[in-house]
Design a protein around this motif. Structure first.
Motif, PDB file in Angstrom:
ATOM      1  N   PRO A   1       6.153  12.675  -9.218  1.00 41.09           N
ATOM      2  CA  PRO A   1       4.704  12.847  -9.202  1.00 41.09           C
ATOM      3  C   PRO A   1       4.045  12.049 -10.329  1.00 41.09           C
ATOM      4  N   SER A   2       3.044  11.256  -9.965  1.00 40.17           N
ATOM      5  CA  SER A   2       2.314  10.473 -10.962  1.00 40.17           C
ATOM      6  C   SER A   2       1.241  11.356 -11.589  1.00 40.17           C
ATOM      7  N   ALA A   3       0.570  10.814 -12.595  1.00 39.83           N
ATOM      8  CA  ALA A   3      -0.537  11.552 -13.220  1.00 39.83           C
ATOM      9  C   ALA A   3      -1.601  11.869 -12.172  1.00 39.83           C
ATOM     10  N   THR A   4      -1.841  10.902 -11.262  1.00 35.00           N
ATOM     11  CA  THR A   4      -2.822  11.122 -10.194  1.00 35.00           C
ATOM     12  C   THR A   4      -2.364  12.252  -9.276  1.00 35.00           C
ATOM     13  N   ASP A   5      -1.069  12.237  -8.932  1.00 32.50           N
ATOM     14  CA  ASP A   5      -0.542  13.303  -8.069  1.00 32.50           C
ATOM     15  C   ASP A   5      -0.724  14.663  -8.738  1.00 32.50           C
ATOM     16  N   ARG A   6      -0.422  14.709 -10.038  1.00 37.36           N
ATOM     17  CA  ARG A   6      -0.550  16.000 -10.736  1.00 37.36           C
ATOM     18  C   ARG A   6      -2.010  16.457 -10.767  1.00 37.36           C
TER      19      ARG A   6
ATOM     20  N   ARG B   1       0.842  -1.193   0.000  1.00 39.27           N
ATOM     21  CA  ARG B   1       0.000   0.000   0.000  1.00 39.27           C
ATOM     22  C   ARG B   1       0.880   1.247   0.000  1.00 39.27           C
ATOM     23  N   GLU B   2       0.288   2.367  -0.364  1.00 40.34           N
ATOM     24  CA  GLU B   2       1.007   3.636  -0.276  1.00 40.34           C
ATOM     25  C   GLU B   2       0.977   4.115   1.182  1.00 40.34           C
ATOM     26  N   ALA B   3       2.124   4.521   1.669  1.00 41.57           N
ATOM     27  CA  ALA B   3       2.202   5.172   2.973  1.00 41.57           C
ATOM     28  C   ALA B   3       2.054   6.672   2.725  1.00 41.57           C
TER      29      ALA B   3
ATOM     30  N   TRP C   1       3.985  13.780   2.468  1.00 42.23           N
ATOM     31  CA  TRP C   1       4.811  12.745   1.850  1.00 42.23           C
ATOM     32  C   TRP C   1       3.941  11.526   1.571  1.00 42.23           C
ATOM     33  N   HIS C   2       4.324  10.766   0.568  1.00 48.25           N
ATOM     34  CA  HIS C   2       3.673   9.485   0.313  1.00 48.25           C
ATOM     35  C   HIS C   2       4.635   8.609  -0.468  1.00 48.25           C
ATOM     36  N   SER C   3       4.271   7.330  -0.569  1.00 48.99           N
ATOM     37  CA  SER C   3       5.171   6.397  -1.246  1.00 48.99           C
ATOM     38  C   SER C   3       4.531   5.865  -2.517  1.00 48.99           C
ATOM     39  N   HIS C   4       5.386   5.449  -3.431  1.00 49.37           N
ATOM     40  CA  HIS C   4       4.972   4.750  -4.643  1.00 49.37           C
ATOM     41  C   HIS C   4       5.515   3.325  -4.528  1.00 49.37           C
ATOM     42  N   PRO C   5       4.656   2.384  -4.101  1.00 46.63           N
ATOM     43  CA  PRO C   5       5.152   1.016  -3.871  1.00 46.63           C
ATOM     44  C   PRO C   5       5.723   0.372  -5.128  1.00 46.63           C
TER      45      PRO C   5
HETATM   46 ZN   LIG Z   1       1.980   9.599  -5.895  1.00 47.05          ZN
END
Ligand SMILES: [Zn+2]
Length: 131
Positions: free
Chosen positions: A88-93, A23-25, A78-82
Protein backbone atom coordinates in the motif's frame (compact mmCIF):
# COMPACT_ATOMS: atom_id res chain seq x y z
CA UNK A 1 -11.81 -21.98 5.55
CA UNK A 2 -8.34 -21.01 4.23
CA UNK A 3 -8.00 -18.01 1.99
CA UNK A 4 -7.59 -19.35 -1.50
CA UNK A 5 -7.05 -18.06 -4.99
CA UNK A 6 -6.20 -20.03 -8.10
CA UNK A 7 -2.94 -19.50 -9.95
CA UNK A 8 -5.03 -18.72 -13.07
CA UNK A 9 -6.54 -15.69 -11.33
CA UNK A 10 -3.14 -14.55 -10.06
CA UNK A 11 -1.80 -14.79 -13.62
CA UNK A 12 -4.81 -12.82 -14.83
CA UNK A 13 -4.02 -9.97 -12.41
CA UNK A 14 -0.38 -9.85 -13.51
CA UNK A 15 -1.46 -9.97 -17.16
CA UNK A 16 -3.99 -7.10 -16.75
CA UNK A 17 -1.38 -5.03 -14.94
CA UNK A 18 1.08 -5.57 -17.80
CA UNK A 19 -1.46 -4.56 -20.43
CA UNK A 20 -2.38 -1.35 -18.57
CA UNK A 21 1.25 -0.32 -18.06
CA UNK A 22 2.30 2.51 -17.60
CA UNK A 23 -1.15 3.15 -16.14
CA UNK A 24 -2.52 1.52 -13.02
CA UNK A 25 -4.94 -1.32 -13.68
CA UNK A 26 -7.77 -1.87 -11.22
CA UNK A 27 -10.82 -3.95 -10.58
CA UNK A 28 -12.80 -6.13 -8.23
CA UNK A 29 -12.22 -9.38 -6.35
CA UNK A 30 -15.36 -11.49 -6.31
CA UNK A 31 -16.15 -14.74 -4.56
CA UNK A 32 -17.58 -16.11 -1.37
CA UNK A 33 -16.20 -16.35 2.15
CA UNK A 34 -12.44 -16.20 1.78
CA UNK A 35 -12.20 -17.85 -1.63
CA UNK A 36 -11.68 -15.59 -4.63
CA UNK A 37 -13.59 -16.99 -7.58
CA UNK A 38 -13.27 -14.16 -10.07
CA UNK A 39 -11.09 -11.15 -10.69
CA UNK A 40 -12.79 -8.48 -12.75
CA UNK A 41 -10.90 -5.74 -14.58
CA UNK A 42 -12.63 -2.35 -14.45
CA UNK A 43 -11.91 0.99 -16.06
CA UNK A 44 -9.54 3.21 -14.10
CA UNK A 45 -11.43 6.51 -14.23
CA UNK A 46 -8.91 8.53 -12.20
CA UNK A 47 -7.70 11.63 -14.13
CA UNK A 48 -4.07 10.68 -13.34
CA UNK A 49 -4.09 6.92 -13.95
CA UNK A 50 -0.28 6.66 -14.08
CA UNK A 51 -0.12 7.16 -10.34
CA UNK A 52 -3.67 6.70 -9.05
CA UNK A 53 -6.67 4.50 -9.52
CA UNK A 54 -10.40 4.88 -9.15
CA UNK A 55 -12.59 1.94 -10.04
CA UNK A 56 -15.40 2.93 -12.40
CA UNK A 57 -18.25 3.57 -9.92
CA UNK A 58 -20.78 2.04 -12.30
CA UNK A 59 -18.91 -1.26 -12.16
CA UNK A 60 -18.93 -1.12 -8.35
CA UNK A 61 -22.67 -0.42 -8.21
CA UNK A 62 -23.35 -3.23 -10.65
CA UNK A 63 -21.26 -5.72 -8.65
CA UNK A 64 -22.99 -4.80 -5.37
CA UNK A 65 -26.39 -5.07 -7.05
CA UNK A 66 -25.49 -8.50 -8.44
CA UNK A 67 -24.28 -9.62 -4.98
CA UNK A 68 -27.59 -8.62 -3.42
CA UNK A 69 -29.37 -10.62 -6.11
CA UNK A 70 -27.47 -13.75 -5.07
CA UNK A 71 -24.32 -13.32 -7.13
CA UNK A 72 -20.75 -13.48 -5.82
CA UNK A 73 -19.76 -11.19 -2.97
CA UNK A 74 -17.48 -8.22 -3.49
CA UNK A 75 -14.53 -9.46 -1.41
CA UNK A 76 -12.34 -6.54 -2.28
CA UNK A 77 -10.38 -4.62 -4.85
CA UNK A 78 -7.18 -4.94 -6.80
CA UNK A 79 -4.89 -2.48 -8.54
CA UNK A 80 -1.37 -2.33 -9.89
CA UNK A 81 1.70 -0.26 -9.14
CA UNK A 82 3.39 0.16 -12.53
CA UNK A 83 6.58 1.47 -10.96
CA UNK A 84 6.37 0.42 -7.36
CA UNK A 85 6.31 -2.40 -4.90
CA UNK A 86 3.12 -4.42 -4.27
CA UNK A 87 2.54 -2.66 -0.98
CA UNK A 88 0.00 0.00 0.00
CA UNK A 89 1.31 3.42 -1.01
CA UNK A 90 0.78 6.61 0.97
CA UNK A 91 -2.11 7.36 -1.41
CA UNK A 92 -3.61 3.92 -0.79
CA UNK A 93 -3.38 4.44 2.96
CA UNK A 94 -5.03 7.85 2.60
CA UNK A 95 -7.95 6.21 0.74
CA UNK A 96 -8.34 3.24 3.06
CA UNK A 97 -11.65 3.13 4.88
CA UNK A 98 -10.96 0.34 7.38
CA UNK A 99 -13.93 -1.60 6.05
CA UNK A 100 -12.16 -4.96 6.19
CA UNK A 101 -12.08 -5.45 2.42
CA UNK A 102 -9.24 -7.35 0.77
CA UNK A 103 -6.83 -5.38 -1.41
CA UNK A 104 -4.66 -7.17 -3.93
CA UNK A 105 -1.76 -5.08 -5.18
CA UNK A 106 0.22 -6.07 -8.26
CA UNK A 107 3.79 -4.85 -8.56
CA UNK A 108 7.21 -6.10 -9.59
CA UNK A 109 5.60 -9.07 -11.30
CA UNK A 110 3.88 -10.40 -8.21
CA UNK A 111 0.66 -10.04 -6.25
CA UNK A 112 0.42 -9.32 -2.55
CA UNK A 113 -2.68 -9.36 -0.42
CA UNK A 114 -3.79 -6.94 2.27
CA UNK A 115 -6.78 -6.28 4.47
CA UNK A 116 -8.03 -2.74 4.89
CA UNK A 117 -8.50 -3.15 8.62
CA UNK A 118 -9.53 -0.63 11.26
CA UNK A 119 -5.89 -0.17 12.30
CA UNK A 120 -4.52 0.12 8.77
CA UNK A 121 -3.45 -2.34 6.10
CA UNK A 122 -2.52 -5.79 7.36
CA UNK A 123 -0.74 -8.37 5.18
CA UNK A 124 -2.84 -11.44 4.33
CA UNK A 125 -1.67 -14.80 3.15
CA UNK A 126 -3.53 -16.50 0.33
CA UNK A 127 -3.00 -20.09 -0.64
CA UNK A 128 -2.49 -20.26 -4.39
CA UNK A 129 -4.10 -23.38 -5.83
CA UNK A 130 -3.39 -25.00 -9.17
CA UNK A 131 -5.42 -24.21 -12.28
ZN1 LIG B 1 -1.70 1.69 -4.81
Amino acid sequence: MPREVSSTLVDQLIDCAGKAHPREACGLLLGSNDVIGEVRACDNVHPRPETHFEIDPRALIEAHRAARAGGPEVIGYWHSHPAGRPEPSATDRAHATGDGKVWAIVGEGTVRWWRDGPGGFEPLSYRVTGG
